[in-house]
Design a protein around this motif. Structure first.
Motif, PDB file in Angstrom:
ATOM      1  N   LYS A   1       0.307   9.847   5.093  1.00 27.15           N
ATOM      2  CA  LYS A   1      -0.759  10.665   4.595  1.00 27.15           C
ATOM      3  C   LYS A   1      -0.649  11.490   3.347  1.00 27.15           C
ATOM      4  O   LYS A   1      -1.309  11.479   2.620  1.00 27.15           O
ATOM      5  CB  LYS A   1      -1.143  11.699   5.860  1.00 27.15           C
ATOM      6  N   ARG A   2       0.691  11.826   3.155  1.00 30.16           N
ATOM      7  CA  ARG A   2       1.243  12.697   2.251  1.00 30.16           C
ATOM      8  C   ARG A   2       1.926  12.085   1.112  1.00 30.16           C
ATOM      9  O   ARG A   2       1.966  12.429  -0.068  1.00 30.16           O
ATOM     10  CB  ARG A   2       1.943  13.888   2.585  1.00 30.16           C
ATOM     11  N   GLN A   3       2.204  10.882   1.253  1.00 27.07           N
ATOM     12  CA  GLN A   3       3.239  10.047   0.251  1.00 27.07           C
ATOM     13  C   GLN A   3       3.018   8.609   0.290  1.00 27.07           C
ATOM     14  O   GLN A   3       2.891   8.074   1.248  1.00 27.07           O
ATOM     15  CB  GLN A   3       4.614  10.505   0.556  1.00 27.07           C
ATOM     16  N   GLN A   4       2.964   8.080  -0.770  1.00 25.73           N
ATOM     17  CA  GLN A   4       3.086   6.472  -0.886  1.00 25.73           C
ATOM     18  C   GLN A   4       4.125   6.178  -2.199  1.00 25.73           C
ATOM     19  O   GLN A   4       4.261   6.663  -3.018  1.00 25.73           O
ATOM     20  CB  GLN A   4       1.623   6.075  -1.533  1.00 25.73           C
ATOM     21  N   ILE A   5       5.307   5.327  -1.466  1.00 26.23           N
ATOM     22  CA  ILE A   5       6.042   4.853  -2.422  1.00 26.23           C
ATOM     23  C   ILE A   5       6.244   3.201  -2.561  1.00 26.23           C
ATOM     24  O   ILE A   5       6.170   2.561  -1.590  1.00 26.23           O
ATOM     25  CB  ILE A   5       7.517   5.290  -2.110  1.00 26.23           C
ATOM     26  N   GLN A   6       6.249   2.674  -3.606  1.00 26.14           N
ATOM     27  CA  GLN A   6       6.618   1.177  -3.726  1.00 26.14           C
ATOM     28  C   GLN A   6       7.778   1.164  -4.631  1.00 26.14           C
ATOM     29  O   GLN A   6       7.828   1.543  -5.705  1.00 26.14           O
ATOM     30  CB  GLN A   6       5.038   0.577  -4.524  1.00 26.14           C
ATOM     31  N   LEU A   7       8.653   0.231  -4.267  1.00 24.77           N
ATOM     32  CA  LEU A   7       9.571   0.007  -5.105  1.00 24.77           C
ATOM     33  C   LEU A   7      10.222  -1.519  -5.027  1.00 24.77           C
ATOM     34  O   LEU A   7       9.963  -2.192  -4.130  1.00 24.77           O
ATOM     35  CB  LEU A   7      10.971   0.578  -4.537  1.00 24.77           C
ATOM     36  N   ALA A   8      10.240  -2.035  -6.175  1.00 23.24           N
ATOM     37  CA  ALA A   8      10.707  -3.467  -6.558  1.00 23.24           C
ATOM     38  C   ALA A   8      11.998  -3.412  -7.360  1.00 23.24           C
ATOM     39  O   ALA A   8      12.299  -3.025  -8.064  1.00 23.24           O
ATOM     40  CB  ALA A   8       9.642  -4.066  -7.290  1.00 23.24           C
TER      41      ALA A   8
END
Length: 240
Positions: free
Chosen positions: A89-96
């Motif tokens: 709800k409070r955070q979104q992370i995308q790592l490649a």
């Protein structure tokens, strides 16, 4: 994760694995579930081929939370491009992250969005690794500032590095560091209204990068083992 999708993926992996003499696993893995293929050697399980991981949970602060990771193994080491995600709800992370036989090699790119009063804040980091070391251009946007600079062939900061405010104002400081093959020659800031005056200060850019990587990227990358080294944001020699 949709169960029909999981069954279809498992079936495909089983067929591909059997053709290569591999076995398949689907079940518990580090607090979540994983689906992967492997081979046995001298009583040990060597991961080989596609790997996917999923972990769902609920916390009082974040509400529903989902972690996922997917990529490929070669001889028990991460190989090729891997994707890591966290969504709450409070955070979104995308790592490649790109790997070559367990060493970071190629793209390293992270985008982060998190709730912050009074608005949703976004951060990003983009650089390239060569044989486990950050080499070439480094660009980031962290805590309302843009960071840019260059690393040499040994992964050491080189040349002019800048940390500039995204929203420029008369009272905003612009930070600069001058490096030569990992040696700091000068660290200063200037004010927009006094551009010809340099004010000496302690170097801060490295600390900003380390905070970003340690807070957002490193925890995701560590969920699935298979890289020979870990990176905590430090430039130069990477710690085991």
């Amino acid at each position: 994760m949709n169960m029909a999708y999981v069954r279809g993926r498992m079936y495909l992996m089983s067929k591909l694995g059997l053709l290569k003499g591999l076995k398949c696993y689907q079940g518990c893995y580090k607090g979540g579930s994983a689906c992967y293929t492997y081979r046995e050697s001298a009583g040990e399980k060597i991961l080989e081929g596609k790997f996917s991981y999923m972990n769902r949970g609920v916390s009082p602060f974040d509400g529903r939370r989902k972690n996922s990771a997917c990529g490929t193994f070669a001889e028990g080491r991460k190989h090729g491009l891997w994707s890591y995600r966290l969504k709450s709800k409070r955070q979104q992370i995308q790592l490649a992250v790109g790997y070559r036989h367990g060493f970071r090699h190629g793209l390293y790119q992270a985008t982060v969005g998190e709730e912050s009063i009074p608005r949703w804040v976004r951060h990003r980091l983009c650089l390239t690794f060569v044989d486990g070391l950050p080499v070439g251009r480094v660009e980031a946007e962290v805590n309302g500032c843009t960071i840019s600079g260059q690393c040499d062939a040994k992964g050491l900061p080189d040349g002019l590095w800048e940390r500039l405010p995204v929203a420029m104002g008369d009272s905003q400081r612009c930070y600069y560091e001058v490096w030569e093959n990992g040696s700091l020659h000068e660290s200063y800031y200037i004010l927009p209204q006094h551009r010809t005056t340099r004010y000496p200060c302690a170097p801060t850019i490295q600390d900003q990068l380390c905070f970003f990587v340690r807070a957002y990227c490193q925890p995701l990358e560590r969920i699935v083992t298979g890289a020979t080294r870990t990176w905590d944001g430090m430039l130069g020699e990477v710690a085991e």
